[in-house]
Design a protein around this motif. Structure first.
Motif, PDB file in Angstrom:
ATOM      1  N   HIS A  59      -1.046  -4.220   2.579  1.00 47.12           N
ATOM      2  CA  HIS A  59      -0.236  -3.003   1.820  1.00 47.12           C
ATOM      3  C   HIS A  59       1.270  -3.098   1.425  1.00 47.12           C
ATOM      4  O   HIS A  59       1.775  -2.554   0.481  1.00 47.12           O
ATOM      5  CB  HIS A  59      -0.325  -1.844   2.917  1.00 47.12           C
ATOM      6  CG  HIS A  59      -1.411  -1.071   2.909  1.00 47.12           C
ATOM      7  ND1 HIS A  59      -2.931  -1.678   2.121  1.00 47.12           N
ATOM      8  CD2 HIS A  59      -2.077   0.092   3.290  1.00 47.12           C
ATOM      9  CE1 HIS A  59      -3.669  -0.526   2.316  1.00 47.12           C
ATOM     10  NE2 HIS A  59      -3.225   0.326   2.729  1.00 47.12           N
ATOM     11  N   GLU A  60       1.948  -3.799   2.433  1.00 47.77           N
ATOM     12  CA  GLU A  60       3.584  -4.032   2.136  1.00 47.77           C
ATOM     13  C   GLU A  60       3.528  -4.847   0.715  1.00 47.77           C
ATOM     14  O   GLU A  60       4.453  -4.770   0.088  1.00 47.77           O
ATOM     15  CB  GLU A  60       3.958  -5.008   3.174  1.00 47.77           C
ATOM     16  CG  GLU A  60       4.231  -4.126   4.345  1.00 47.77           C
ATOM     17  CD  GLU A  60       4.575  -4.917   5.564  1.00 47.77           C
ATOM     18  OE1 GLU A  60       5.058  -4.273   6.667  1.00 47.77           O
ATOM     19  OE2 GLU A  60       4.618  -6.156   5.550  1.00 47.77           O
ATOM     20  N   MET A 124      -4.237 -11.357  -1.956  1.00 44.81           N
ATOM     21  CA  MET A 124      -2.979 -11.377  -1.899  1.00 44.81           C
ATOM     22  C   MET A 124      -2.389 -12.300  -2.966  1.00 44.81           C
ATOM     23  O   MET A 124      -3.016 -13.517  -3.189  1.00 44.81           O
ATOM     24  CB  MET A 124      -2.316 -12.046  -0.431  1.00 44.81           C
ATOM     25  CG  MET A 124      -2.588 -11.238   0.667  1.00 44.81           C
ATOM     26  SD  MET A 124      -1.604  -9.918   0.727  1.00 44.81           S
ATOM     27  CE  MET A 124      -0.093 -10.670   1.305  1.00 44.81           C
ATOM     28  N   MET A 125      -1.202 -12.025  -3.416  1.00 43.41           N
ATOM     29  CA  MET A 125      -0.605 -12.675  -4.545  1.00 43.41           C
ATOM     30  C   MET A 125      -0.018 -13.795  -3.792  1.00 43.41           C
ATOM     31  O   MET A 125       0.736 -13.732  -2.846  1.00 43.41           O
ATOM     32  CB  MET A 125       0.307 -11.677  -5.219  1.00 43.41           C
ATOM     33  CG  MET A 125      -0.280 -10.614  -6.019  1.00 43.41           C
ATOM     34  SD  MET A 125      -1.359 -11.156  -7.493  1.00 43.41           S
ATOM     35  CE  MET A 125      -3.079 -10.779  -6.672  1.00 43.41           C
ATOM     36  N   GLU A 154      -9.275  -5.275  -4.898  1.00 44.22           N
ATOM     37  CA  GLU A 154     -10.719  -5.783  -4.684  1.00 44.22           C
ATOM     38  C   GLU A 154     -10.447  -6.451  -3.097  1.00 44.22           C
ATOM     39  O   GLU A 154     -11.524  -6.415  -2.342  1.00 44.22           O
ATOM     40  CB  GLU A 154     -11.039  -6.918  -5.581  1.00 44.22           C
ATOM     41  CG  GLU A 154     -11.386  -6.320  -7.083  1.00 44.22           C
ATOM     42  CD  GLU A 154     -11.600  -7.135  -8.175  1.00 44.22           C
ATOM     43  OE1 GLU A 154     -11.218  -8.434  -8.021  1.00 44.22           O
ATOM     44  OE2 GLU A 154     -12.062  -6.739  -9.257  1.00 44.22           O
ATOM     45  N   GLY A 155      -9.337  -7.163  -3.082  1.00 45.28           N
ATOM     46  CA  GLY A 155      -9.290  -7.967  -1.509  1.00 45.28           C
ATOM     47  C   GLY A 155      -9.290  -6.721  -0.574  1.00 45.28           C
ATOM     48  O   GLY A 155      -9.858  -6.741   0.608  1.00 45.28           O
ATOM     49  N   ALA A 160     -11.503  -3.520   4.212  1.00 49.84           N
ATOM     50  CA  ALA A 160     -11.797  -2.382   4.437  1.00 49.84           C
ATOM     51  C   ALA A 160     -13.247  -2.294   4.909  1.00 49.84           C
ATOM     52  O   ALA A 160     -13.678  -1.688   6.227  1.00 49.84           O
ATOM     53  CB  ALA A 160     -11.504  -1.244   3.501  1.00 49.84           C
ATOM     54  N   GLN A 161     -14.184  -2.932   4.132  1.00 51.99           N
ATOM     55  CA  GLN A 161     -15.406  -3.026   4.176  1.00 51.99           C
ATOM     56  C   GLN A 161     -16.050  -3.543   5.518  1.00 51.99           C
ATOM     57  O   GLN A 161     -16.662  -3.079   6.257  1.00 51.99           O
ATOM     58  CB  GLN A 161     -16.252  -3.418   3.252  1.00 51.99           C
ATOM     59  CG  GLN A 161     -18.115  -3.310   3.130  1.00 51.99           C
ATOM     60  CD  GLN A 161     -18.173  -1.864   2.999  1.00 51.99           C
ATOM     61  OE1 GLN A 161     -17.734  -0.863   2.362  1.00 51.99           O
ATOM     62  NE2 GLN A 161     -19.275  -1.203   4.331  1.00 51.99           N
ATOM     63  N   ILE A 162     -15.241  -4.626   5.911  1.00 49.83           N
ATOM     64  CA  ILE A 162     -15.463  -5.297   7.127  1.00 49.83           C
ATOM     65  C   ILE A 162     -15.326  -4.462   8.402  1.00 49.83           C
ATOM     66  O   ILE A 162     -15.784  -4.332   9.494  1.00 49.83           O
ATOM     67  CB  ILE A 162     -14.581  -6.698   7.347  1.00 49.83           C
ATOM     68  CG1 ILE A 162     -15.241  -7.746   6.292  1.00 49.83           C
ATOM     69  CG2 ILE A 162     -14.680  -7.529   8.650  1.00 49.83           C
ATOM     70  CD1 ILE A 162     -14.373  -8.935   5.933  1.00 49.83           C
ATOM     71  N   GLU A 163     -14.126  -3.666   8.131  1.00 48.32           N
ATOM     72  CA  GLU A 163     -13.632  -2.688   9.328  1.00 48.32           C
ATOM     73  C   GLU A 163     -14.929  -1.624   9.334  1.00 48.32           C
ATOM     74  O   GLU A 163     -15.365  -1.247  10.581  1.00 48.32           O
ATOM     75  CB  GLU A 163     -12.527  -2.135   9.131  1.00 48.32           C
ATOM     76  CG  GLU A 163     -12.173  -0.545   9.786  1.00 48.32           C
ATOM     77  CD  GLU A 163     -11.938  -1.050  11.354  1.00 48.32           C
ATOM     78  OE1 GLU A 163     -12.058  -0.099  11.808  1.00 48.32           O
ATOM     79  OE2 GLU A 163     -11.867  -2.140  11.873  1.00 48.32           O
TER      80      GLU A 163
END
Length: 197
Positions: A59-60, A124-125, A154-155, A160-163
């Motif tokens: 998010h950061e 992540m970029m 997408e990442g 989030a789906q794993i959570e």
């Protein structure tokens, strides 16, 4: 089209906020309400901790990308609006994720966790990607932001789906569901904006 999506995102955010506030003690004060709120905090597992640790730097970086874009002139207003909304949605989530780590007495070793993945699946970029966005201008900057943020989202959705699948904390799972819903909608908007360029 964009106004509809904006209203949709706002509705999702309000629903998520209401869900979180009800979990955090919306019932009248008393022993039972207090103990149920305590139980909500107490129930968590390693998947919840990993979700918080990894989503914070994710998010950061999205906020940093949005800030970079918003500092530029000559950007399409729809792209500016999207970057503003992404920043507004993710900053409070960063604060909540940090609060959970504190409540769970878990270390914020998120940056090392992100680097440990190393397979690009987290969206992540790289430093070069971030530099390219900082250096881009005008229409090129808007297009690059949309392309990079699509991969980034997408990442986040995958994380989030794993959570959702493996976590135990109901509040963390609710945030993960919100991330999947809102960022899937934003990816669709970004695809439309890219197609229109």
């Amino acid at each position: 089209m964009l106004k509809t999506r904006t209203l949709f995102s706002a509705a999702v955010a309000v629903a998520a906020a209401l869900a979180l506030s009800s979990c955090a003690g919306g019932s009248p004060a008393g022993t039972s309400a207090s103990s149920s709120a305590d139980a909500s905090v107490a129930v968590f597992n390693d998947a919840d901790v990993t979700f918080a640790q990894m989503m914070i730097p994710h998010h950061e970086q999205a906020v940093e990308m949005s800030d970079d874009l918003l500092a530029k002139d000559g950007i399409d207003q729809d792209v500016v609006d999207l970057a503003t909304e992404i920043k507004a949605a993710q900053e409070p989530e960063i604060a909540q994720l940090n609060a959970w780590l504190t409540e769970w007495d878990a270390e914020d070793n998120s940056m090392s966790g992100m680097h440990d993945m190393g397979d690009g699946s987290d969206g992540m970029m790289s430093d070069d990607d971030m530099m390219a966005l900082q250096d881009a201008a005008g229409t090129d900057a808007g297009q690059l932001f949309l392309e990079q943020m699509t991969v980034h989202h997408e990442g986040a959705i995958a994380m989030a789906q794993i959570e959702i699948d493996n976590g135990e904390n109901t509040d963390a799972q609710a945030m993960a569901e919100t991330i999947v819903t809102t960022q899937t909608a934003e990816i669709a908007v970004m695809a439309e904006l890219l197609a229109a360029q």
